[in-house]
Scaffold this motif. Sequence first.
Motif, mmCIF file in Angstrom:
data_model
loop_
_atom_site.group_PDB
_atom_site.id
_atom_site.type_symbol
_atom_site.label_atom_id
_atom_site.label_comp_id
_atom_site.label_asym_id
_atom_site.label_seq_id
_atom_site.Cartn_x
_atom_site.Cartn_y
_atom_site.Cartn_z
ATOM 1 N N LEU A 37 0.850 -1.178 -0.053
ATOM 2 C CA LEU A 37 -0.078 0.073 0.118
ATOM 3 C C LEU A 37 0.739 1.035 -0.201
ATOM 4 N N TYR A 38 1.824 1.203 0.850
ATOM 5 C CA TYR A 38 2.718 2.544 0.724
ATOM 6 C C TYR A 38 3.570 2.580 -0.700
ATOM 7 N N GLY A 39 3.984 1.623 -1.202
ATOM 8 C CA GLY A 39 4.699 1.590 -2.385
ATOM 9 C C GLY A 39 3.557 2.060 -3.453
ATOM 10 N N TRP A 40 2.635 1.747 -3.379
ATOM 11 C CA TRP A 40 1.468 2.042 -4.385
ATOM 12 C C TRP A 40 1.336 3.754 -4.362
ATOM 13 N N GLY A 41 1.134 4.118 -2.959
ATOM 14 C CA GLY A 41 1.015 5.450 -2.721
ATOM 15 C C GLY A 41 1.954 6.498 -3.334
ATOM 16 N N VAL A 42 3.301 5.813 -2.998
ATOM 17 C CA VAL A 42 4.290 6.631 -3.707
ATOM 18 C C VAL A 42 4.298 6.855 -5.092
ATOM 19 N N VAL A 43 4.166 5.635 -5.862
ATOM 20 C CA VAL A 43 4.097 5.595 -7.152
ATOM 21 C C VAL A 43 2.783 6.644 -7.576
ATOM 22 N N ARG A 44 1.902 6.450 -6.902
ATOM 23 C CA ARG A 44 0.767 7.436 -7.395
ATOM 24 C C ARG A 44 1.111 8.748 -7.407
ATOM 25 N N VAL A 45 1.460 9.238 -6.195
ATOM 26 C CA VAL A 45 1.936 10.781 -5.928
ATOM 27 C C VAL A 45 2.846 11.070 -7.094
ATOM 28 N N ARG A 46 3.900 10.187 -7.359
ATOM 29 C CA ARG A 46 5.007 10.459 -8.467
ATOM 30 C C ARG A 46 4.437 10.667 -9.855
ATOM 31 N N ARG A 47 3.410 9.840 -10.148
ATOM 32 C CA ARG A 47 2.712 9.809 -11.459
ATOM 33 C C ARG A 47 1.879 11.114 -11.650
ATOM 34 N N ARG A 48 1.534 11.744 -10.620
ATOM 35 C CA ARG A 48 0.656 12.981 -10.634
ATOM 36 C C ARG A 48 1.723 14.107 -10.404
ATOM 37 N N GLY A 49 2.721 14.018 -10.719
ATOM 38 C CA GLY A 49 3.827 14.895 -10.819
ATOM 39 C C GLY A 49 4.462 15.387 -9.393
ATOM 40 N N PRO A 107 2.474 7.762 6.764
ATOM 41 C CA PRO A 107 1.351 7.167 5.698
ATOM 42 C C PRO A 107 0.225 7.753 5.787
ATOM 43 N N LEU A 108 -0.316 8.576 6.677
ATOM 44 C CA LEU A 108 -1.463 9.187 6.737
ATOM 45 C C LEU A 108 -1.500 10.481 5.516
ATOM 46 N N ARG A 109 -0.466 11.193 5.726
ATOM 47 C CA ARG A 109 -0.440 12.162 4.745
ATOM 48 C C ARG A 109 -0.125 11.680 3.191
ATOM 49 N N LEU A 110 0.496 10.610 3.181
ATOM 50 C CA LEU A 110 0.685 10.052 1.698
ATOM 51 C C LEU A 110 -0.588 9.477 1.210
ATOM 52 N N ALA A 111 -1.600 8.747 2.084
ATOM 53 C CA ALA A 111 -2.908 8.412 1.791
ATOM 54 C C ALA A 111 -3.571 9.489 1.198
ATOM 55 N N VAL A 112 -3.575 10.619 1.907
ATOM 56 C CA VAL A 112 -4.380 11.692 1.325
ATOM 57 C C VAL A 112 -3.997 12.147 0.060
ATOM 58 N N GLU A 113 -2.572 12.330 -0.051
ATOM 59 C CA GLU A 113 -2.085 12.796 -1.497
ATOM 60 C C GLU A 113 -2.150 11.790 -2.664
ATOM 61 N N ALA A 114 -2.415 10.510 -2.255
ATOM 62 C CA ALA A 114 -2.111 9.494 -3.483
ATOM 63 C C ALA A 114 -3.837 8.969 -3.711
ATOM 64 N N LEU A 115 -4.601 9.372 -2.764
ATOM 65 C CA LEU A 115 -6.111 8.995 -3.260
ATOM 66 C C LEU A 115 -6.663 10.248 -3.918
ATOM 67 N N PRO A 116 -7.573 9.902 -4.571
ATOM 68 C CA PRO A 116 -8.512 10.891 -5.496
ATOM 69 C C PRO A 116 -9.086 11.681 -4.344
ATOM 70 N N GLU A 117 -9.951 12.748 -4.683
ATOM 71 C CA GLU A 117 -10.169 13.761 -3.946
ATOM 72 C C GLU A 117 -11.570 13.236 -2.836
ATOM 73 N N GLY A 118 -12.358 12.351 -3.613
ATOM 74 C CA GLY A 118 -13.152 11.715 -2.790
ATOM 75 C C GLY A 118 -12.728 10.777 -1.545
ATOM 76 N N GLY A 119 -11.657 9.875 -2.053
ATOM 77 C CA GLY A 119 -11.003 9.064 -1.080
ATOM 78 C C GLY A 119 -10.117 9.702 0.118
#
Length: 330
Positions: A37-49, A107-119
Amino acid sequence: MSELSAVYLPEPTVGRLLGSWQPDVPALLLVAVLGGLYGWGVVRVRRRGGSWPPARLAAFVLLGLGTIVVATMSGLAVYDHELFWPAAVQNVALDLLAPLGLALGDPLRLAVEALPEGGAGRVRRVLTGRLVRVLTFPLVSTVLVLATELAVYFTPYFATALRVGWLHELMYLHLLAAGCLFVLPVLTREQALPAWCTHPVRAALVFLDGIVDALPGLVVMTHGTLIAGAWYLHHAPPWSPDVHHDQQVGGGAVLGISELVALPFLLMVLAQWVRAERAQTAVLDRRLDGELAPAAPAAAARGPAELVRPWWETEGGEVAERVRRQARGD
């Protein structure tokens, strides 16, 4: 001797403790899920720029997940049914050290930045929900940590966990969760604590928590009654030290690790305090610059400011007249 060697583990040395490992399937699953989950969040944040600090990733993986692996699968886990002190080190590592590593990864901040606005909104609603607020309230979470450690050592909880495998795994999870309830809200960049819990208050709470965490180690060291004594007396190998001495060593390990963890924890909170003060100062500077900028053209439009004349040229009286005469004479 051959029968004893078949029943008992060899005497632990530094090499055997470092080289002895055994798999723990529930712990492996937990580490895999958290790491994935943490790795997915990091990848998601980086893909968003965006970007995610490598230091946070390293703290989460090496200090957080790494401590869970070492506590549940290393030589500590191999010898925790033979000696008390490896079990004590396991418990304090899961209760204090692993939560600190996980919290430094934020991980809490990472979840907020990685998830879409609703999540992200749902995550923030959970963090501000009544149940989470109560459990993570600083005094409540501190009491929960202390109650967990005391329950492990001074109730049948620990002795039963040594006999029942699934309860042993549940105890691991219990210790980890109790530690995270206090550490994660304190170190996260999300607003997970009440507004009054400013950085000076957090530093005081961490200092208090360091004192509280040292209590179980002191009690274990000085406690006259053996902890899980029936188990360790029955399973004590021929090479083991006196069981009372083993318990004192375990209590000393709990005390030492608690104090070693408290210092960097406090330093992290102080560093956050310094960064927050700098950020607030920068915001105030920008606000002042924005307020002063419109005043400059207005002052220029009114023309040059009138020079301020000395008081003796504008005021009457004998003293002023005397100063004016002296100035003319000079």
